[in-house]
Write a protein that holds these residues in place. Structure first.
Motif, PDB file in Angstrom:
ATOM      1  N   PRO A   1       0.954  -1.202  -0.206  1.00  5.69           N
ATOM      2  CA  PRO A   1       0.168  -0.394   0.311  1.00  5.69           C
ATOM      3  C   PRO A   1       0.809   1.412   0.313  1.00  5.69           C
ATOM      4  CG  PRO A   1      -0.244  -1.032   1.805  1.00  5.69           C
ATOM      5  CD  PRO A   1       1.192  -2.174   1.372  1.00  5.69           C
ATOM      6  N   LEU A   2       0.247   2.394  -0.616  1.00  5.58           N
ATOM      7  CA  LEU A   2       1.127   3.711  -1.011  1.00  5.58           C
ATOM      8  C   LEU A   2       0.788   4.799   0.201  1.00  5.58           C
ATOM      9  CD1 LEU A   2       0.478   4.308  -4.877  1.00  5.58           C
ATOM     10  CD2 LEU A   2       2.428   3.086  -3.441  1.00  5.58           C
ATOM     11  N   VAL A   3       1.869   4.855   0.337  1.00  7.48           N
ATOM     12  CA  VAL A   3       2.155   6.361   1.713  1.00  7.48           C
ATOM     13  C   VAL A   3       2.197   7.392   0.480  1.00  7.48           C
ATOM     14  CG1 VAL A   3       3.119   7.676   3.200  1.00  7.48           C
ATOM     15  CG2 VAL A   3       2.852   4.876   3.575  1.00  7.48           C
ATOM     16  N   ILE A   4       0.252   8.118   0.160  1.00  7.74           N
ATOM     17  CA  ILE A   4       0.574   9.251   0.130  1.00  7.74           C
ATOM     18  C   ILE A   4       0.370  10.773   0.154  1.00  7.74           C
ATOM     19  CG2 ILE A   4      -0.852  10.214  -2.428  1.00  7.74           C
ATOM     20  CD1 ILE A   4      -2.215   7.379  -2.231  1.00  7.74           C
ATOM     21  N   ALA A   5       1.382  11.599   0.127  1.00  9.30           N
ATOM     22  CA  ALA A   5       1.471  12.496   1.466  1.00  9.30           C
ATOM     23  C   ALA A   5       1.047  13.753   0.767  1.00  9.30           C
ATOM     24  CB  ALA A   5       2.625  13.381   0.873  1.00  9.30           C
TER      25      ALA A   5
ATOM     26  N   ALA B   1      -0.039  17.764   4.535  1.00  9.83           N
ATOM     27  CA  ALA B   1      -0.212  19.672   4.942  1.00  9.83           C
ATOM     28  C   ALA B   1      -0.130  20.186   6.742  1.00  9.83           C
ATOM     29  CB  ALA B   1      -1.633  19.422   4.523  1.00  9.83           C
ATOM     30  N   ALA B   2      -0.093  18.374   7.081  1.00  8.99           N
ATOM     31  CA  ALA B   2       0.073  18.787   8.476  1.00  8.99           C
ATOM     32  C   ALA B   2       1.597  19.817   9.330  1.00  8.99           C
ATOM     33  CB  ALA B   2      -0.913  17.586   9.577  1.00  8.99           C
TER      34      ALA B   2
ATOM     35  N   LEU C   1      10.928  12.181   4.338  1.00 12.52           N
ATOM     36  CA  LEU C   1      10.332  11.083   5.450  1.00 12.52           C
ATOM     37  C   LEU C   1      10.996   9.456   4.824  1.00 12.52           C
ATOM     38  CD1 LEU C   1       7.595  13.371   7.123  1.00 12.52           C
ATOM     39  CD2 LEU C   1       9.636  12.252   8.088  1.00 12.52           C
ATOM     40  N   GLY C   2      10.031   9.488   2.928  1.00 13.24           N
ATOM     41  CA  GLY C   2      10.147   7.980   2.282  1.00 13.24           C
ATOM     42  C   GLY C   2       8.950   7.900   1.959  1.00 13.24           C
ATOM     43  N   ALA C   3       7.957   9.238   1.893  1.00 13.88           N
ATOM     44  CA  ALA C   3       6.383   8.977   1.390  1.00 13.88           C
ATOM     45  C   ALA C   3       6.610   8.337  -0.253  1.00 13.88           C
ATOM     46  CB  ALA C   3       5.845  10.178   1.147  1.00 13.88           C
TER      47      ALA C   3
ATOM     48  N   PHE D   1      -3.777   8.749   1.796  1.00 14.48           N
ATOM     49  CA  PHE D   1      -3.673  10.074   1.178  1.00 14.48           C
ATOM     50  C   PHE D   1      -3.911  10.577   2.554  1.00 14.48           C
ATOM     51  CE2 PHE D   1      -6.034   9.286  -2.824  1.00 14.48           C
ATOM     52  CZ  PHE D   1      -4.704   9.866  -3.430  1.00 14.48           C
ATOM     53  N   THR D   2      -2.485  11.313   3.509  1.00 17.95           N
ATOM     54  CA  THR D   2      -2.616  11.732   4.404  1.00 17.95           C
ATOM     55  C   THR D   2      -1.921  12.731   4.237  1.00 17.95           C
ATOM     56  OG1 THR D   2      -1.930  11.207   7.042  1.00 17.95           O
ATOM     57  CG2 THR D   2      -0.397  10.035   4.645  1.00 17.95           C
TER      58      THR D   2
END
Length: 270
Positions: free
Chosen positions: A25-29, A34-35, A51-53, A257-258
Protein backbone atom coordinates in the motif's frame (compact mmCIF):
# COMPACT_ATOMS: atom_id res chain seq x y z
CA UNK A 1 -7.68 23.15 -36.25
CA UNK A 2 -4.48 21.38 -35.21
CA UNK A 3 -3.42 21.00 -31.62
CA UNK A 4 -0.56 23.12 -30.25
CA UNK A 5 2.74 21.29 -30.64
CA UNK A 6 3.00 20.64 -26.90
CA UNK A 7 -0.29 18.72 -27.00
CA UNK A 8 -0.50 15.30 -28.59
CA UNK A 9 -3.71 13.38 -28.96
CA UNK A 10 -3.61 9.87 -27.54
CA UNK A 11 -4.13 7.06 -30.03
CA UNK A 12 -5.23 4.53 -27.40
CA UNK A 13 -8.37 5.00 -25.29
CA UNK A 14 -7.76 2.16 -22.83
CA UNK A 15 -6.92 3.28 -19.27
CA UNK A 16 -3.38 2.91 -18.01
CA UNK A 17 -3.07 0.36 -15.19
CA UNK A 18 -0.17 -0.18 -12.80
CA UNK A 19 -2.04 -1.76 -9.87
CA UNK A 20 -1.63 -5.45 -9.07
CA UNK A 21 -3.09 -7.50 -6.19
CA UNK A 22 -0.67 -7.78 -3.30
CA UNK A 23 1.23 -4.56 -4.06
CA UNK A 24 2.50 -2.71 -1.00
CA UNK A 25 0.00 0.00 0.00
CA UNK A 26 1.19 3.47 -0.95
CA UNK A 27 1.90 6.27 1.51
CA UNK A 28 0.61 9.35 -0.34
CA UNK A 29 1.57 12.77 1.00
CA UNK A 30 -1.64 14.83 0.71
CA UNK A 31 -0.68 18.32 -0.47
CA UNK A 32 2.84 17.28 0.44
CA UNK A 33 1.89 16.59 4.08
CA UNK A 34 -0.26 19.57 4.97
CA UNK A 35 0.03 19.04 8.74
CA UNK A 36 3.82 19.23 8.61
CA UNK A 37 4.62 22.14 6.27
CA UNK A 38 2.89 24.83 4.17
CA UNK A 39 0.62 22.77 1.93
CA UNK A 40 1.36 22.30 -1.77
CA UNK A 41 4.75 23.98 -1.53
CA UNK A 42 8.22 22.84 -2.52
CA UNK A 43 9.15 22.63 1.17
CA UNK A 44 6.24 20.28 1.91
CA UNK A 45 7.06 17.95 -0.96
CA UNK A 46 10.76 17.93 -0.15
CA UNK A 47 9.96 16.91 3.41
CA UNK A 48 7.56 14.18 2.26
CA UNK A 49 10.21 12.71 -0.05
CA UNK A 50 12.82 12.83 2.72
CA UNK A 51 10.44 10.99 5.05
CA UNK A 52 9.99 8.26 2.45
CA UNK A 53 6.52 8.87 0.96
CA UNK A 54 5.79 6.71 -2.07
CA UNK A 55 3.61 9.24 -3.87
CA UNK A 56 2.80 12.94 -3.77
CA UNK A 57 -0.61 14.59 -4.18
CA UNK A 58 -1.40 18.12 -5.26
CA UNK A 59 -4.11 20.24 -6.87
CA UNK A 60 -4.00 22.37 -10.00
CA UNK A 61 -5.34 25.91 -10.30
CA UNK A 62 -4.81 28.39 -13.13
CA UNK A 63 -3.43 31.93 -12.88
CA UNK A 64 -4.74 34.94 -14.79
CA UNK A 65 -2.04 34.45 -17.41
CA UNK A 66 -2.76 30.75 -17.85
CA UNK A 67 -0.11 29.00 -15.76
CA UNK A 68 -0.84 25.74 -13.91
CA UNK A 69 0.09 26.12 -10.25
CA UNK A 70 -0.11 23.84 -7.21
CA UNK A 71 -2.88 25.25 -5.04
CA UNK A 72 -6.07 23.76 -3.61
CA UNK A 73 -8.49 26.63 -2.99
CA UNK A 74 -10.17 28.81 -5.59
CA UNK A 75 -9.25 31.88 -3.53
CA UNK A 76 -6.02 32.96 -1.88
CA UNK A 77 -7.70 33.92 1.39
CA UNK A 78 -7.25 30.85 3.62
CA UNK A 79 -3.60 30.07 2.99
CA UNK A 80 -1.83 33.27 1.90
CA UNK A 81 -1.38 36.96 2.55
CA UNK A 82 -3.44 37.80 -0.55
CA UNK A 83 -7.22 37.89 -0.93
CA UNK A 84 -9.39 37.02 -3.91
CA UNK A 85 -9.63 34.34 -6.61
CA UNK A 86 -6.29 32.83 -7.58
CA UNK A 87 -7.25 33.17 -11.26
CA UNK A 88 -7.36 36.97 -10.83
CA UNK A 89 -3.59 37.09 -10.17
CA UNK A 90 -0.71 36.61 -12.60
CA UNK A 91 1.92 33.96 -12.00
CA UNK A 92 4.36 36.62 -10.79
CA UNK A 93 1.81 37.88 -8.25
CA UNK A 94 0.91 34.37 -7.11
CA UNK A 95 4.55 33.42 -6.60
CA UNK A 96 5.22 36.61 -4.65
CA UNK A 97 2.57 35.59 -2.11
CA UNK A 98 3.39 33.84 1.15
CA UNK A 99 1.75 30.49 1.90
CA UNK A 100 1.36 29.94 5.63
CA UNK A 101 2.18 26.63 7.29
CA UNK A 102 0.78 24.93 10.40
CA UNK A 103 3.59 26.27 12.60
CA UNK A 104 3.80 29.74 11.08
CA UNK A 105 6.24 28.82 8.32
CA UNK A 106 6.03 30.72 5.07
CA UNK A 107 6.71 29.46 1.55
CA UNK A 108 5.75 30.23 -2.03
CA UNK A 109 3.34 28.63 -4.50
CA UNK A 110 5.14 26.48 -7.11
CA UNK A 111 4.06 25.74 -10.65
CA UNK A 112 3.07 22.17 -11.50
CA UNK A 113 6.03 22.08 -13.89
CA UNK A 114 8.46 22.94 -11.09
CA UNK A 115 7.13 20.09 -8.98
CA UNK A 116 7.16 17.49 -11.74
CA UNK A 117 10.71 18.47 -12.68
CA UNK A 118 11.95 18.47 -9.09
CA UNK A 119 10.29 15.21 -8.05
CA UNK A 120 10.16 12.65 -10.89
CA UNK A 121 8.09 10.17 -8.91
CA UNK A 122 4.45 9.09 -8.64
CA UNK A 123 1.95 11.94 -8.47
CA UNK A 124 -1.80 12.31 -8.04
CA UNK A 125 -3.04 15.63 -9.42
CA UNK A 126 -6.58 16.77 -8.69
CA UNK A 127 -8.16 18.67 -11.55
CA UNK A 128 -10.21 21.48 -10.01
CA UNK A 129 -11.84 23.03 -13.08
CA UNK A 130 -12.27 22.47 -16.79
CA UNK A 131 -10.02 25.29 -17.91
CA UNK A 132 -7.12 23.54 -16.18
CA UNK A 133 -7.23 20.68 -18.68
CA UNK A 134 -5.09 22.16 -21.45
CA UNK A 135 -2.50 23.91 -19.21
CA UNK A 136 -2.10 20.72 -17.17
CA UNK A 137 -1.75 18.57 -20.28
CA UNK A 138 0.83 20.98 -21.71
CA UNK A 139 2.79 20.80 -18.45
CA UNK A 140 2.71 16.99 -18.35
CA UNK A 141 3.93 16.82 -21.95
CA UNK A 142 6.60 19.45 -21.45
CA UNK A 143 8.01 17.63 -18.41
CA UNK A 144 7.56 14.17 -19.96
CA UNK A 145 5.70 13.10 -16.82
CA UNK A 146 2.74 11.11 -18.16
CA UNK A 147 4.21 7.80 -17.02
CA UNK A 148 4.11 8.70 -13.35
CA UNK A 149 1.03 10.96 -13.04
CA UNK A 150 -2.53 10.02 -12.11
CA UNK A 151 -5.18 12.69 -12.75
CA UNK A 152 -8.15 12.56 -10.42
CA UNK A 153 -11.10 14.13 -8.63
CA UNK A 154 -13.04 15.48 -11.60
CA UNK A 155 -15.65 14.56 -14.19
CA UNK A 156 -14.80 11.45 -16.20
CA UNK A 157 -14.77 13.45 -19.45
CA UNK A 158 -12.22 15.90 -18.03
CA UNK A 159 -9.89 13.10 -16.96
CA UNK A 160 -10.27 11.37 -20.33
CA UNK A 161 -9.43 14.62 -22.11
CA UNK A 162 -6.16 15.02 -20.22
CA UNK A 163 -5.18 11.50 -21.30
CA UNK A 164 -6.19 12.24 -24.90
CA UNK A 165 -3.93 15.30 -24.91
CA UNK A 166 -0.99 13.55 -23.28
CA UNK A 167 -0.37 9.80 -23.42
CA UNK A 168 -2.00 6.40 -22.83
CA UNK A 169 0.62 6.02 -20.10
CA UNK A 170 -1.17 8.64 -18.00
CA UNK A 171 -3.23 7.10 -15.21
CA UNK A 172 -6.61 8.36 -14.11
CA UNK A 173 -8.93 7.63 -11.25
CA UNK A 174 -12.63 6.97 -11.60
CA UNK A 175 -14.34 10.29 -12.24
CA UNK A 176 -17.27 11.56 -10.23
CA UNK A 177 -19.89 9.76 -12.32
CA UNK A 178 -18.04 6.45 -12.19
CA UNK A 179 -17.40 6.77 -8.48
CA UNK A 180 -21.07 7.48 -7.78
CA UNK A 181 -22.01 4.35 -9.72
CA UNK A 182 -19.46 2.23 -7.86
CA UNK A 183 -20.71 3.53 -4.50
CA UNK A 184 -24.28 2.68 -5.50
CA UNK A 185 -23.23 -0.85 -6.50
CA UNK A 186 -21.39 -1.36 -3.22
CA UNK A 187 -24.37 -0.21 -1.17
CA UNK A 188 -26.73 -2.44 -3.17
CA UNK A 189 -24.40 -5.44 -3.17
CA UNK A 190 -24.28 -5.47 -6.99
CA UNK A 191 -21.10 -6.33 -8.88
CA UNK A 192 -20.32 -3.84 -11.68
CA UNK A 193 -19.21 -5.22 -15.06
CA UNK A 194 -15.50 -5.32 -15.81
CA UNK A 195 -16.02 -2.68 -18.53
CA UNK A 196 -17.06 -0.30 -15.75
CA UNK A 197 -13.40 0.23 -14.78
CA UNK A 198 -12.68 3.39 -16.79
CA UNK A 199 -9.79 4.31 -14.49
CA UNK A 200 -6.92 2.47 -12.87
CA UNK A 201 -7.81 3.73 -9.40
CA UNK A 202 -10.69 4.46 -7.07
CA UNK A 203 -10.01 7.58 -5.00
CA UNK A 204 -12.60 7.70 -2.24
CA UNK A 205 -13.07 9.67 0.96
CA UNK A 206 -13.53 8.59 4.56
CA UNK A 207 -16.66 10.69 5.12
CA UNK A 208 -16.76 13.47 2.52
CA UNK A 209 -19.42 16.16 2.98
CA UNK A 210 -20.86 14.16 5.87
CA UNK A 211 -21.56 11.10 3.68
CA UNK A 212 -20.45 7.90 5.37
CA UNK A 213 -18.25 6.01 2.93
CA UNK A 214 -15.01 4.38 4.06
CA UNK A 215 -15.84 5.25 7.67
CA UNK A 216 -18.16 2.21 7.52
CA UNK A 217 -16.01 -0.92 7.79
CA UNK A 218 -18.68 -2.98 6.04
CA UNK A 219 -18.93 -0.54 3.13
CA UNK A 220 -15.13 -0.31 2.90
CA UNK A 221 -14.89 -4.09 2.59
CA UNK A 222 -17.40 -4.02 -0.28
CA UNK A 223 -15.71 -1.17 -2.15
CA UNK A 224 -12.30 -2.78 -1.86
CA UNK A 225 -13.59 -6.17 -3.00
CA UNK A 226 -15.66 -4.81 -5.92
CA UNK A 227 -12.84 -2.56 -7.10
CA UNK A 228 -10.27 -5.34 -6.99
CA UNK A 229 -12.63 -7.68 -8.83
CA UNK A 230 -12.73 -5.30 -11.82
CA UNK A 231 -9.00 -4.48 -11.71
CA UNK A 232 -8.92 -1.17 -9.86
CA UNK A 233 -6.86 -0.26 -6.80
CA UNK A 234 -8.41 1.72 -3.92
CA UNK A 235 -6.81 4.81 -2.39
CA UNK A 236 -8.55 6.60 0.51
CA UNK A 237 -8.42 10.28 1.50
CA UNK A 238 -7.63 12.02 3.83
CA UNK A 239 -6.60 9.84 6.79
CA UNK A 240 -4.60 11.36 9.65
CA UNK A 241 -5.61 9.25 12.66
CA UNK A 242 -3.51 6.17 13.37
CA UNK A 243 -6.48 3.94 14.26
CA UNK A 244 -8.08 4.68 10.89
CA UNK A 245 -4.82 4.08 9.06
CA UNK A 246 -4.45 0.68 10.74
CA UNK A 247 -8.00 -0.38 9.98
CA UNK A 248 -7.78 0.55 6.31
CA UNK A 249 -4.43 -1.18 5.88
CA UNK A 250 -5.84 -4.30 7.54
CA UNK A 251 -8.80 -4.18 5.12
CA UNK A 252 -6.49 -4.17 2.12
CA UNK A 253 -6.56 -0.64 0.70
CA UNK A 254 -3.88 0.09 -1.89
CA UNK A 255 -2.98 3.59 -0.79
CA UNK A 256 -3.79 6.25 1.80
CA UNK A 257 -3.70 10.01 1.31
CA UNK A 258 -2.55 11.67 4.51
CA UNK A 259 -1.43 15.02 5.89
CA UNK A 260 0.79 13.00 8.24
CA UNK A 261 2.97 10.76 6.09
CA UNK A 262 5.31 10.37 9.07
CA UNK A 263 2.58 8.57 11.04
CA UNK A 264 1.54 6.34 8.17
CA UNK A 265 5.13 5.41 7.35
CA UNK A 266 5.67 4.46 10.99
CA UNK A 267 2.65 2.15 10.90
CA UNK A 268 3.22 0.61 7.47
CA UNK A 269 7.00 0.66 7.65
CA UNK A 270 9.34 2.74 5.52
Amino acid sequence: MSLPSVLRASAAPAPARTWSPGDRPLVIAHRGGAALAPENTMEAFEQAVTLGADMLETDVQITADGHAVAFHDETMDRMTNLSGPIRSFTLAQVQAAEVYGPDGQAARIPTIAELLDAFPMRWAIDLKNGDSIVPLAETINRTDSAGHVCVAHAWDSWLDRVRELTSPRLERSLGWEGLAMLVACAKAGITPPTSFASGAWVHIGWRPAGITLMKSARFADRIISLSHDVGMGVRVWTINREDRMRRLLDQGVDGIFTDRPDRLLSIRGV
